[in-house]
Enzyme design. Structure first.
Site, PDB file in Angstrom:
ATOM      1  N   ASN A   8      -1.379 -10.771 -18.748  1.00 55.84           N
ATOM      2  CA  ASN A   8      -0.844 -11.137 -17.431  1.00 55.84           C
ATOM      3  C   ASN A   8      -2.051 -11.295 -16.498  1.00 55.84           C
ATOM      4  O   ASN A   8      -2.610 -10.315 -16.023  1.00 55.84           O
ATOM      5  CB  ASN A   8       0.088 -10.020 -16.954  1.00 55.84           C
ATOM      6  CG  ASN A   8       0.725 -10.320 -15.614  1.00 55.84           C
ATOM      7  OD1 ASN A   8       0.397 -11.322 -14.978  1.00 55.84           O
ATOM      8  ND2 ASN A   8       1.623  -9.454 -15.181  1.00 55.84           N
ATOM      9  N   ARG A  91       1.808 -14.485 -19.658  1.00 55.82           N
ATOM     10  CA  ARG A  91       2.813 -14.589 -18.602  1.00 55.82           C
ATOM     11  C   ARG A  91       2.394 -15.693 -17.623  1.00 55.82           C
ATOM     12  O   ARG A  91       1.249 -15.737 -17.173  1.00 55.82           O
ATOM     13  CB  ARG A  91       2.897 -13.267 -17.840  1.00 55.82           C
ATOM     14  CG  ARG A  91       3.861 -13.351 -16.694  1.00 55.82           C
ATOM     15  CD  ARG A  91       3.707 -12.218 -15.730  1.00 55.82           C
ATOM     16  NE  ARG A  91       4.622 -12.403 -14.633  1.00 55.82           N
ATOM     17  CZ  ARG A  91       4.378 -12.022 -13.391  1.00 55.82           C
ATOM     18  NH1 ARG A  91       3.234 -11.450 -13.083  1.00 55.82           N
ATOM     19  NH2 ARG A  91       5.266 -12.210 -12.448  1.00 55.82           N
ATOM     20  N   HIS A 180      11.128 -13.390 -12.055  1.00 59.44           N
ATOM     21  CA  HIS A 180      11.438 -12.137 -12.777  1.00 59.44           C
ATOM     22  C   HIS A 180      12.340 -12.398 -13.992  1.00 59.44           C
ATOM     23  O   HIS A 180      13.064 -11.500 -14.428  1.00 59.44           O
ATOM     24  CB  HIS A 180      12.191 -11.125 -11.873  1.00 59.44           C
ATOM     25  CG  HIS A 180      11.433 -10.687 -10.671  1.00 59.44           C
ATOM     26  ND1 HIS A 180      12.030 -10.565  -9.423  1.00 59.44           N
ATOM     27  CD2 HIS A 180      10.157 -10.318 -10.499  1.00 59.44           C
ATOM     28  CE1 HIS A 180      11.136 -10.145  -8.548  1.00 59.44           C
ATOM     29  NE2 HIS A 180       9.986  -9.983  -9.161  1.00 59.44           N
ATOM     30  N   HIS A 208      16.811  -6.634  -9.968  1.00 56.43           N
ATOM     31  CA  HIS A 208      15.393  -6.277 -10.133  1.00 56.43           C
ATOM     32  C   HIS A 208      14.851  -6.007  -8.733  1.00 56.43           C
ATOM     33  O   HIS A 208      14.579  -6.933  -7.973  1.00 56.43           O
ATOM     34  CB  HIS A 208      14.646  -7.432 -10.814  1.00 56.43           C
ATOM     35  CG  HIS A 208      13.169  -7.196 -10.961  1.00 56.43           C
ATOM     36  ND1 HIS A 208      12.556  -6.984 -12.174  1.00 56.43           N
ATOM     37  CD2 HIS A 208      12.181  -7.112 -10.041  1.00 56.43           C
ATOM     38  CE1 HIS A 208      11.273  -6.783 -11.995  1.00 56.43           C
ATOM     39  NE2 HIS A 208      11.005  -6.863 -10.697  1.00 56.43           N
ATOM     40  N   GLY A 210      12.035  -4.317  -6.509  1.00 60.09           N
ATOM     41  CA  GLY A 210      10.695  -3.732  -6.484  1.00 60.09           C
ATOM     42  C   GLY A 210      10.000  -4.178  -5.221  1.00 60.09           C
ATOM     43  O   GLY A 210      10.649  -4.352  -4.185  1.00 60.09           O
ATOM     44  N   ARG A 241       8.027  -9.820   2.211  1.00 59.17           N
ATOM     45  CA  ARG A 241       8.605 -11.173   2.319  1.00 59.17           C
ATOM     46  C   ARG A 241       9.920 -11.137   3.085  1.00 59.17           C
ATOM     47  O   ARG A 241      10.726 -10.219   2.897  1.00 59.17           O
ATOM     48  CB  ARG A 241       8.865 -11.752   0.923  1.00 59.17           C
ATOM     49  CG  ARG A 241       7.613 -12.157   0.202  1.00 59.17           C
ATOM     50  CD  ARG A 241       7.905 -12.509  -1.246  1.00 59.17           C
ATOM     51  NE  ARG A 241       7.181 -11.626  -2.130  1.00 59.17           N
ATOM     52  CZ  ARG A 241       7.359 -11.550  -3.447  1.00 59.17           C
ATOM     53  NH1 ARG A 241       8.243 -12.320  -4.031  1.00 59.17           N
ATOM     54  NH2 ARG A 241       6.663 -10.707  -4.165  1.00 59.17           N
ATOM     55  N   GLU A 334      14.798   1.455 -10.225  1.00 54.83           N
ATOM     56  CA  GLU A 334      14.778   2.571 -11.191  1.00 54.83           C
ATOM     57  C   GLU A 334      14.604   3.918 -10.521  1.00 54.83           C
ATOM     58  O   GLU A 334      15.064   4.936 -11.040  1.00 54.83           O
ATOM     59  CB  GLU A 334      13.617   2.380 -12.188  1.00 54.83           C
ATOM     60  CG  GLU A 334      13.814   1.232 -13.147  1.00 54.83           C
ATOM     61  CD  GLU A 334      12.548   0.899 -13.931  1.00 54.83           C
ATOM     62  OE1 GLU A 334      11.778   1.813 -14.261  1.00 54.83           O
ATOM     63  OE2 GLU A 334      12.327  -0.297 -14.192  1.00 54.83           O
ATOM     64  N   ASN A 335      13.919   3.935  -9.373  1.00 57.74           N
ATOM     65  CA  ASN A 335      13.498   5.232  -8.810  1.00 57.74           C
ATOM     66  C   ASN A 335      14.151   5.636  -7.501  1.00 57.74           C
ATOM     67  O   ASN A 335      14.097   6.806  -7.131  1.00 57.74           O
ATOM     68  CB  ASN A 335      11.979   5.209  -8.580  1.00 57.74           C
ATOM     69  CG  ASN A 335      11.216   5.049  -9.869  1.00 57.74           C
ATOM     70  OD1 ASN A 335      11.378   5.854 -10.778  1.00 57.74           O
ATOM     71  ND2 ASN A 335      10.423   4.007  -9.961  1.00 57.74           N
ATOM     72  N   GLU A 386       8.872  -6.174 -19.199  1.00 55.03           N
ATOM     73  CA  GLU A 386       8.639  -7.617 -19.270  1.00 55.03           C
ATOM     74  C   GLU A 386       7.720  -7.970 -20.436  1.00 55.03           C
ATOM     75  O   GLU A 386       7.863  -9.008 -21.067  1.00 55.03           O
ATOM     76  CB  GLU A 386       8.064  -8.103 -17.940  1.00 55.03           C
ATOM     77  CG  GLU A 386       9.085  -7.916 -16.821  1.00 55.03           C
ATOM     78  CD  GLU A 386       8.544  -8.130 -15.425  1.00 55.03           C
ATOM     79  OE1 GLU A 386       8.454  -9.282 -15.020  1.00 55.03           O
ATOM     80  OE2 GLU A 386       8.222  -7.147 -14.741  1.00 55.03           O
TER      81      GLU A 386
HETATM   82  P1  AMP Z   1       7.467  -2.783  -8.451  1.00 58.21           P
HETATM   83  O1  AMP Z   1       7.161  -4.026  -7.675  1.00 58.21           O
HETATM   84  O2  AMP Z   1       8.564  -2.946  -9.428  1.00 58.21           O
HETATM   85  O3  AMP Z   1       6.228  -2.161  -9.055  1.00 58.21           O
HETATM   86  O4  AMP Z   1       7.999  -1.708  -7.384  1.00 58.21           O
HETATM   87  C1  AMP Z   1       7.200  -1.223  -6.345  1.00 58.21           C
HETATM   88  C2  AMP Z   1       8.065  -0.521  -5.334  1.00 58.21           C
HETATM   89  O5  AMP Z   1       8.752   0.541  -6.000  1.00 58.21           O
HETATM   90  C3  AMP Z   1       7.291   0.092  -4.180  1.00 58.21           C
HETATM   91  O6  AMP Z   1       7.858  -0.304  -2.946  1.00 58.21           O
HETATM   92  C4  AMP Z   1       7.511   1.569  -4.362  1.00 58.21           C
HETATM   93  O7  AMP Z   1       7.666   2.210  -3.152  1.00 58.21           O
HETATM   94  C5  AMP Z   1       8.800   1.649  -5.124  1.00 58.21           C
HETATM   95  N1  AMP Z   1       8.872   2.926  -5.815  1.00 58.21           N
HETATM   96  C6  AMP Z   1       8.136   3.328  -6.858  1.00 58.21           C
HETATM   97  N2  AMP Z   1       8.447   4.616  -7.172  1.00 58.21           N
HETATM   98  C7  AMP Z   1       9.386   5.020  -6.291  1.00 58.21           C
HETATM   99  C8  AMP Z   1      10.104   6.239  -6.083  1.00 58.21           C
HETATM  100  N3  AMP Z   1       9.910   7.287  -6.835  1.00 58.21           N
HETATM  101  N4  AMP Z   1      10.996   6.262  -5.065  1.00 58.21           N
HETATM  102  C9  AMP Z   1      11.207   5.197  -4.284  1.00 58.21           C
HETATM  103  N5  AMP Z   1      10.548   4.030  -4.445  1.00 58.21           N
HETATM  104  C10 AMP Z   1       9.653   3.930  -5.432  1.00 58.21           C
END
Ligand code: AMP
Length: 401
Positions: A8, A91, A180, A208, A210, A241, A334-335, A386
């Site tokens: 990537n 990728r 994605h 998805h 993030g 964004r 996920e989190n 991915e």
């Molecule tokens: P990604 O683009 O999929 O890597 O996601 C990044 C985003 O996930 C960031 O805004 C992080 O704040 C959020 N994130 C990662 N871990 C956590 C967590 N434990 N609780 C809340 N948000 C999280």
């Protein structure tokens, strides 16, 4: 059974994973950062250990050489020689209509790649550099281009068309492409596998969420709609964004602030979303903390994000004529239990009921089911992968086994 190297490439970075397709386990992975910039950093993880080194990496060729040297190193390596790498999957962010399926790297394919460079000016040129760097080290290894947009080519025309002059679609291929795709595909397949159902029988909405976020409607394993557009600027509001916005409003801000179109686009991509709304951060962990402390704008940003996601779930339930499964994935999906709670609030008319306890105590790094016992719709949290999709596509296109 084959071993596939997944690459990537970013403009100044290169992430890599060597996957053993026997069981899809990761033999080694890492990242080359600050390529072409002072203080380049090399990270290599294998055998449960992490090696981090400051190494001079003036270009991607040197970075790829470094990766291969480590993978084959007598002490810390995971393979005896480069010949053990059966294929390389690259990728690529944007395909335009030039590539609708994963494609073997050939001189002809690389000519097309040059032609679509400006569809993702930050990312696509980097992918070309990454392919060429790998070809320089492994000229006889089959390589495959796997596009983030690929999964979305099953959308019907009425879902991907913008209501602009049709001539501009024909001339410039202006339409919805989404992003994605490998993640949406992976979690949809995982959901079916987990539920022990044939994906052909399922209506799935994949979220998805993030730093960049997109939502897709997946019917029988095929994408029928997705929230990102011609570029990843569209859809829900994201870390920095804006997501969907009335273009007249964007033009008005640009005019008042003395920004030209390109500056306005940079503003919409980098200064808006959660960061712009909250004034705190683009990171959801910072937003949660600030909201807990009573920060109105941080709380507002989270509500805007969750409400936007909820509206897509509603829209895609209509597009699919029902929904069996909602999947959350990626960093936030996920989190962030609180974002999931805000998103699924008051959706019981759709048969969507979250179990607040299960949601709050959702285990990390594994598939979890978080719907209430009387929820008609399954709600799953699925860690995305991915790289494994890129490796699978590479195997299929390069006809490896
Ligand atoms: P990604 O683009 O999929 O890597 O996601 C990044 C985003 O996930 C960031 O805004 C992080 O704040 C959020 N994130 C990662 N871990 C956590 C967590 N434990 N609780 C809340 N948000 C999280």
């Amino acid at each position: 059974m084959s071993k596939i190297l997944v690459i990537n490439s970013g403009s100044s970075s290169l992430k890599y994973q060597l996957i053993d397709m026997k069981d899809e386990s990761v033999l080694a992975k890492g990242i080359c950062e600050r390529i072409g910039i002072a203080n380049s950093n090399f990270v290599y993880k294998a055998h449960g250990q992490t090696i981090e080194q400051l190494v001079d990496m003036p270009n991607h060729n040197v970075a790829v050489k470094l990766v291969l040297d480590k993978l084959t190193d007598a002490e810390v390596g995971v393979i005896a020689s480069m010949e053990e790498i059966d294929g390389v999957g690259h990728r690529v962010v944007a395909s335009g209509e030039a590539f609708k399926v994963p494609t073997l790297v050939t001189p002809e394919a690389m000519v097309l790649m040059e032609e679509i460079k400006d569809l993702a000016p930050l990312h696509n040129p980097a992918a070309i550099v990454g392919v060429n760097a790998c070809l320089a080290q492994m000229p006889n290894t089959p390589m495959v281009l796997v596009f983030d947009t690929g999964f979305h080519f099953t959308m019907p025309d009425y879902a991907y068309m913008y209501a602009v002059d049709y001539a501009h679609y024909e001339k410039y291929k202006i339409r919805r492409y989404g992003a994605h795709g490998t993640s949406h595909k992976f979690v949809a397949q995982e959901a079916a596998k987990y539920l022990g159902k044939d994906i052909a029988d399922l209506k799935i909405i994949t979220c998805h969420l993030g730093n960049g976020s997109s939502i897709s409607a997946v019917e029988g394993g095929k994408c029928i709609d997705t929230s990102m557009g011609f570029t990843p600027l569209a859809g829900v509001a994201m870390g920095t964004r804006s997501g969907d916005i009335d273009y007249a409003a964007a033009e008005y801000i640009g005019r008042k602030e003395g920004m030209d179109i390109s500056q306005t686009l940079t503003y919409l991509n980098k200064k808006c979303g959660m960061l712009g709304l909250s004034g705190v951060s683009s990171d959801f962990r910072d937003l949660a903390k600030a909201a807990d402390e009573g920060n109105y704008r941080a709380n507002l940003a989270l509500d805007v994000f969750a409400y936007g996601t909820k509206k897509y779930i509603g829209a895609y339930s209509a597009a699919l004529n029902g929904v069996d499964v909602i999947v959350f994935t990626a960093g936030v999906g996920e989190n962030d239990a609180d974002v999931r709670r805000r998103t699924l609030k008051n959706l019981d008319y759709l048969g969507v009921k979250l179990d607040l306890e299960k949601n709050a105590n959702c285990p990390r790094g594994t598939i979890a089911e978080i719907q209430a016992d009387d929820s008609r719709v399954k709600i799953l949290v699925i860690p995305t992968n991915e790289e494994v999709v890129i490796a699978r596509e590479t195997m299929a296109v390069a006809k490896l086994s």
